[in-house]
Design an enzyme around this catalytic site. Structure first.
Site, PDB file in Angstrom:
ATOM      1  N   LYS A  13       6.347  -2.741  90.131  1.00  0.00           N
ATOM      2  CA  LYS A  13       6.922  -2.984  88.800  1.00  0.00           C
ATOM      3  C   LYS A  13       6.451  -1.934  87.799  1.00  0.00           C
ATOM      4  O   LYS A  13       7.261  -1.351  87.082  1.00  0.00           O
ATOM      5  CB  LYS A  13       6.537  -4.396  88.343  1.00  0.00           C
ATOM      6  CG  LYS A  13       7.085  -4.773  86.981  1.00  0.00           C
ATOM      7  CD  LYS A  13       7.197  -6.268  86.810  1.00  0.00           C
ATOM      8  CE  LYS A  13       5.895  -6.924  86.428  1.00  0.00           C
ATOM      9  NZ  LYS A  13       5.488  -6.645  85.030  1.00  0.00           N
ATOM     10  N   GLY A  88       6.302  -7.115  78.668  1.00  0.00           N
ATOM     11  CA  GLY A  88       5.332  -6.445  77.795  1.00  0.00           C
ATOM     12  C   GLY A  88       5.315  -4.945  78.037  1.00  0.00           C
ATOM     13  O   GLY A  88       5.159  -4.151  77.102  1.00  0.00           O
ATOM     14  N   ASP A 308      -3.940  -8.674  87.145  1.00  0.00           N
ATOM     15  CA  ASP A 308      -2.712  -9.435  87.436  1.00  0.00           C
ATOM     16  C   ASP A 308      -2.871 -10.320  88.667  1.00  0.00           C
ATOM     17  O   ASP A 308      -2.024 -11.186  88.920  1.00  0.00           O
ATOM     18  CB  ASP A 308      -1.530  -8.479  87.644  1.00  0.00           C
ATOM     19  CG  ASP A 308      -1.107  -7.794  86.351  1.00  0.00           C
ATOM     20  OD1 ASP A 308      -1.489  -8.270  85.262  1.00  0.00           O
ATOM     21  OD2 ASP A 308      -0.400  -6.773  86.431  1.00  0.00           O
ATOM     22  N   LYS A 335      -1.558 -12.675  78.444  1.00  0.00           N
ATOM     23  CA  LYS A 335      -0.534 -12.237  79.398  1.00  0.00           C
ATOM     24  C   LYS A 335       0.733 -13.085  79.191  1.00  0.00           C
ATOM     25  O   LYS A 335       0.898 -13.684  78.142  1.00  0.00           O
ATOM     26  CB  LYS A 335      -1.071 -12.345  80.835  1.00  0.00           C
ATOM     27  CG  LYS A 335      -2.237 -11.400  81.109  1.00  0.00           C
ATOM     28  CD  LYS A 335      -1.811  -9.944  81.029  1.00  0.00           C
ATOM     29  CE  LYS A 335      -2.967  -9.007  81.301  1.00  0.00           C
ATOM     30  NZ  LYS A 335      -2.618  -7.601  81.054  1.00  0.00           N
ATOM     31  N   ARG A 381       3.689 -15.025  87.759  1.00  0.00           N
ATOM     32  CA  ARG A 381       2.512 -14.993  88.642  1.00  0.00           C
ATOM     33  C   ARG A 381       1.899 -16.387  88.822  1.00  0.00           C
ATOM     34  O   ARG A 381       1.294 -16.670  89.853  1.00  0.00           O
ATOM     35  CB  ARG A 381       1.492 -13.982  88.139  1.00  0.00           C
ATOM     36  CG  ARG A 381       2.055 -12.574  88.112  1.00  0.00           C
ATOM     37  CD  ARG A 381       0.997 -11.500  88.084  1.00  0.00           C
ATOM     38  NE  ARG A 381       1.551 -10.239  87.612  1.00  0.00           N
ATOM     39  CZ  ARG A 381       2.295  -9.408  88.350  1.00  0.00           C
ATOM     40  NH1 ARG A 381       2.560  -9.690  89.605  1.00  0.00           N
ATOM     41  NH2 ARG A 381       2.773  -8.284  87.835  1.00  0.00           N
TER      42      ARG A 381
END
Ligand code: S3P
Length: 423
Positions: A13, A88, A308, A335, A381
């Protein structure tokens, strides 16, 4: 003996966002392969189209994208708001691009993105000469007025690749120099891609320096598989004692901290076929059948390289023997959701034992079945981490929004099912 499951994961990504942006700013035709066709990367395509770049909004993982670059400072004044969706990376990096142009852009996004802190990029970009206005205190909607910029030397209080990249992109577009210092090195994809394009970038132990750039060459790049996505499949295999090979994955050491943690937890893994693809380290990850996991401590300088991955590591920790303590990770609170609260409350909701810390969490691993309902907070996630727990035999986990995985891993649920069937 259980057969080794051989899998691939969709394109990275972070690299996909950057590849589209650098292609847009290049002089000439860029050719990209393996660009992740996920909701977040589509947001970057939508925003770049609004800035005048001829880009598809839908593509397949296997498509070759040929992108005609607009030149280093050749994007056009948008006539619509720049809708960044949930992303983001789109917002912060493109804000740097807009700041370096003589243009004004208003960034909007979904409810989650609108709550995320944007002053962290407004501060350095304002020092460079751009002007920012916020509809509320921080977050989106945010309007950026770009123009002539000044050189900058920025000492970032947080290790953030998005802040660093926003500054580097603004300097690139405006033809000025930028020095960015970070407390710990964040993911360095922007620096590597700039270096691969021949831009004058120097990387030292704690800082990066970009000298003024004339023209940017077109980018020829094949995006490797996303290590963050790979972790979900590796975790699922580990929990079921299944051997797995994930082929063609990025293993840049500013991203691969979770692999070191897995090894400390008792997972035997090796990187094979290590190679360089357009300046990025890529390999195949081989994971041996795992007999059991142990609790570990995770913190300090290793956090940026696995930030992440903490939701998945925390869920694995719930199935490990002993305590896992994760600290120095306060960034998790800003996040796509507050991932400290989201992980702890969801672990408790399915019967695991976990507590919040101001900058992390503590999980008391137990070998018991996990059952209950999980609130994803529309965070991809969180959905995938708890989805992996739900796929374990005996567990029963329901998610309120399984579809949100499309943000980074379209096809995740099918990939998880196929992995189970590969046994
Ligand atoms: C990203 C940087 C990280 C990461 C995010 C993607 C990037 O955010 O968490 O998922 O592509 O630059 P921060 O820069 O806020 O640490």
């Amino acid at each position: 003996m259980t057969a080794v499951a051989q899998v691939t994961v969709p394109g990275d990504k972070s690299l996909s966002h950057r590849a589209l942006m650098f292609a847009a700013l290049g002089s000439g035709v860029s050719v990209l392969r393996g660009v992740l066709p996920s909701a977040d990367v589509r947001s970057t395509a939508v925003v770049l189209r609004a800035l005048g770049v001829d880009l598809p909004v839908q593509w397949a993982q296997t498509d070759e994208l040929r992108i005609i670059g607009m030149g280093r400072r050749g994007l056009r004044q948008p006539v619509v708001d720049l809708d960044c969706g949930n992303s983001g990376t789109t917002t912060r990096l493109v804000a740097g691009v807009v700041a370096g142009h003589h243009m004004r852009g208003t960034f909007v996004g979904d409810a989650s993105l609108s709550r995320r802190p944007m002053r962290r990029i407004a501060r350095p970009l304002t020092q460079m000469g751009a002007a920012f206005s916020f509809a509320a205190d921080d977050g989106l909607p945010m309007t950026v007025q770009g123009g002539e910029l000044r050189d900058i030397a920025w000492v970032s209080p947080t290790a953030s690749a998005q802040v660093k990249s926003a500054i580097l992109l603004a300097a690139l577009v405006a033809g000025v120099s930028a020095r960015v210092q970070e407390p710990t090195r964040s993911r360095d994809h922007t620096e590597r891609m700039l270096a691969a394009l021949g831009a004058p970038i120097t990387v030292t132990d704690d800082a990066v320096l970009l000298d003024p750039v004339g023209q940017l060459a077109p980018l020829m790049f094949e995006v490797p598989g996303d290590p963050s996505s790979a972790l979900f499949l590796i975790a699922s295999a580990v929990l079921r004692g299944q051997p797995i090979e994930v082929r063609n994955v990025g293993v840049n050491d500013t991203r691969s901290g979770a692999l070191a943690v897995l090894m400390r937890m008792g997972v035997a893994l090796t990187l094979v076929n290590a190679r360089d693809v357009g300046g990025e380290p890529v390999a195949d990850i081989h994971v041996a059948p795992c007999a059991g996991l142990r609790g570990v401590t995770i913190g300090g300088d290793e956090i940026p390289a696995l930030i992440d991955e903490i939701p998945m590591l925390a869920c694995l920790a719930a199935c490990a023997v002993g305590e896992t303590r994760i600290t120095d990770a306060a960034e998790l609170r800003v996040k796509e959701s507050d991932r400290i609260t989201a992980v702890v409350s969801n672990l408790r909701a399915i019967g695991a034992v976990a507590d919040e810390l101001p900058d992390g969490l503590v999980i008391d691993g137990r070998e018991s079945t996990l059952k209950g309902s999980v609130l994803t907070h529309a965070d991809h996630r969180i959905a995938m981490a708890f989805g992996v727990l739900g796929a374990m035999r005996g567990n029963e986990v329901t998610l309120d929004d399984p579809q949100c995985v499309d943000v980074s891993f379209p096809g995740f649920w099918q990939a998880l099912t196929e992995l189970e069937q590969a046994r």
